[in-house]
Design a protein around this motif. Sequence first.
Motif, PDB file in Angstrom:
ATOM      1  N   LEU A   1       4.161   3.441  -1.433  1.00  0.00           N
ATOM      2  CA  LEU A   1       3.181   4.211  -0.669  1.00  0.00           C
ATOM      3  C   LEU A   1       3.705   4.435   0.740  1.00  0.00           C
ATOM      4  O   LEU A   1       4.461   3.630   1.270  1.00  0.00           O
ATOM      5  CB  LEU A   1       1.823   3.500  -0.646  1.00  0.00           C
ATOM      6  CG  LEU A   1       1.726   2.103  -0.045  1.00  0.00           C
ATOM      7  CD1 LEU A   1       1.469   2.153   1.466  1.00  0.00           C
ATOM      8  CD2 LEU A   1       0.607   1.314  -0.708  1.00  0.00           C
TER       9      LEU A   1
ATOM     10  N   GLN B   1      -2.515  -4.982   4.997  1.00  0.00           N
ATOM     11  CA  GLN B   1      -3.508  -4.022   4.538  1.00  0.00           C
ATOM     12  C   GLN B   1      -4.889  -4.678   4.499  1.00  0.00           C
ATOM     13  O   GLN B   1      -5.022  -5.899   4.494  1.00  0.00           O
ATOM     14  CB  GLN B   1      -3.182  -3.487   3.145  1.00  0.00           C
ATOM     15  CG  GLN B   1      -3.363  -4.494   2.017  1.00  0.00           C
ATOM     16  CD  GLN B   1      -3.119  -3.900   0.649  1.00  0.00           C
ATOM     17  OE1 GLN B   1      -2.463  -2.867   0.494  1.00  0.00           O
ATOM     18  NE2 GLN B   1      -3.640  -4.533  -0.383  1.00  0.00           N
TER      19      GLN B   1
ATOM     20  N   ILE C   1      -8.163  -4.441   1.981  1.00  0.00           N
ATOM     21  CA  ILE C   1      -8.537  -3.919   0.674  1.00  0.00           C
ATOM     22  C   ILE C   1     -10.050  -3.966   0.492  1.00  0.00           C
ATOM     23  O   ILE C   1     -10.716  -4.920   0.900  1.00  0.00           O
ATOM     24  CB  ILE C   1      -7.836  -4.693  -0.472  1.00  0.00           C
ATOM     25  CG1 ILE C   1      -8.132  -4.045  -1.817  1.00  0.00           C
ATOM     26  CG2 ILE C   1      -8.203  -6.175  -0.461  1.00  0.00           C
ATOM     27  CD1 ILE C   1      -7.246  -4.525  -2.950  1.00  0.00           C
TER      28      ILE C   1
ATOM     29  N   MET D   1      -6.902   3.026  -4.811  1.00  0.00           N
ATOM     30  CA  MET D   1      -5.998   2.185  -5.578  1.00  0.00           C
ATOM     31  C   MET D   1      -6.693   1.671  -6.835  1.00  0.00           C
ATOM     32  O   MET D   1      -7.288   0.584  -6.826  1.00  0.00           O
ATOM     33  CB  MET D   1      -5.523   0.988  -4.738  1.00  0.00           C
ATOM     34  CG  MET D   1      -4.569   1.333  -3.631  1.00  0.00           C
ATOM     35  SD  MET D   1      -2.915   1.618  -4.266  1.00  0.00           S
ATOM     36  CE  MET D   1      -2.075   2.117  -2.764  1.00  0.00           C
ATOM     37  N   ASN D   2      -6.663   2.463  -7.932  1.00  0.00           N
ATOM     38  CA  ASN D   2      -7.197   2.011  -9.223  1.00  0.00           C
ATOM     39  C   ASN D   2      -8.620   1.471  -9.133  1.00  0.00           C
ATOM     40  O   ASN D   2      -8.922   0.372  -9.585  1.00  0.00           O
ATOM     41  CB  ASN D   2      -6.278   0.947  -9.837  1.00  0.00           C
ATOM     42  CG  ASN D   2      -4.880   1.449 -10.108  1.00  0.00           C
ATOM     43  OD1 ASN D   2      -4.708   2.574 -10.544  1.00  0.00           O
ATOM     44  ND2 ASN D   2      -3.884   0.623  -9.841  1.00  0.00           N
TER      45      ASN D   2
ATOM     46  N   LYS E   1       0.931  -8.438  -6.860  1.00  0.00           N
ATOM     47  CA  LYS E   1       1.968  -7.525  -6.368  1.00  0.00           C
ATOM     48  C   LYS E   1       3.004  -8.303  -5.572  1.00  0.00           C
ATOM     49  O   LYS E   1       2.684  -9.283  -4.903  1.00  0.00           O
ATOM     50  CB  LYS E   1       1.371  -6.434  -5.477  1.00  0.00           C
ATOM     51  CG  LYS E   1       0.326  -5.563  -6.116  1.00  0.00           C
ATOM     52  CD  LYS E   1      -0.149  -4.504  -5.143  1.00  0.00           C
ATOM     53  CE  LYS E   1      -1.298  -3.684  -5.709  1.00  0.00           C
ATOM     54  NZ  LYS E   1      -2.534  -4.487  -5.827  1.00  0.00           N
TER      55      LYS E   1
ATOM     56  N   SER F   1      -9.617   0.513  -2.814  1.00  0.00           N
ATOM     57  CA  SER F   1      -8.979   1.326  -1.783  1.00  0.00           C
ATOM     58  C   SER F   1      -8.474   0.432  -0.668  1.00  0.00           C
ATOM     59  O   SER F   1      -8.916  -0.714  -0.517  1.00  0.00           O
ATOM     60  CB  SER F   1      -9.957   2.375  -1.225  1.00  0.00           C
ATOM     61  OG  SER F   1     -11.161   1.758  -0.776  1.00  0.00           O
TER      62      SER F   1
ATOM     63  N   GLU G   1     -13.480   3.450  -3.562  1.00  0.00           N
ATOM     64  CA  GLU G   1     -12.323   4.310  -3.331  1.00  0.00           C
ATOM     65  C   GLU G   1     -12.425   5.018  -1.986  1.00  0.00           C
ATOM     66  O   GLU G   1     -11.660   5.927  -1.698  1.00  0.00           O
ATOM     67  CB  GLU G   1     -12.188   5.334  -4.463  1.00  0.00           C
ATOM     68  CG  GLU G   1     -11.853   4.698  -5.814  1.00  0.00           C
ATOM     69  CD  GLU G   1     -11.567   5.719  -6.886  1.00  0.00           C
ATOM     70  OE1 GLU G   1     -11.941   6.894  -6.695  1.00  0.00           O
ATOM     71  OE2 GLU G   1     -10.941   5.349  -7.911  1.00  0.00           O
TER      72      GLU G   1
END
Length: 205
Positions: free
Chosen positions: A107, A143, A145, A122-123, A178, A126, A150
Amino acid sequence: TKNSVSIVCMIIAAMSALAMGDPSIHDSVKSSVCGDVEDVCMNEENFASCKQLEENGCVEILVMESCPLEFSCTDQGWIETTPTVSASFDVYSGSDCQGEPSYSMSLMTYDGPRGHGTCLPMNGDSIDGHYCAAVNDKAVFHQTIYYCSEECATPWWRTYWGEAEEQVFEAGACVDGKILISCEEHTEETGTSSSSEQDGGEEEG
């Protein structure tokens, strides 16, 4: 697990929609100074400019009295910028990152803090507030989350689970299924110029 959270999100969202109407109405309560592209003194160009300021994390947007309207950011220390860094991850089926990765993803993000920054779906979740910086020659990605949203806003029906979650990814370490592989800087003129990777090396491209 992540899958369990997603299933619970969907169930609660469906139940809430039946009980109190479409939850998207509640998610969109947050008003925008940009208004609508069809408003007086608005057009596609200045509307897009205003929305870009919002997406880049500007809190105080100044509306200048002109027609068409003009917009600027008055946040202290604000720097007009666009994402210039590509962050690459391996994504695993489980939150512990065991076995082989299911897929890889990348990204575009920033090279330092930029307020909320661009909101990225993100699936079903967001993220915003994302940036990647080198610490001791090692890539570190930050980040915020928002699960089950979304739009980078905590759904009204989920507030009892707490607000958004801050996450920090160090290269090579597993976070929420991840693993950060690298952060590569891009420019329009030269493409990829350098990268911070797990071993802290730098590459010329």
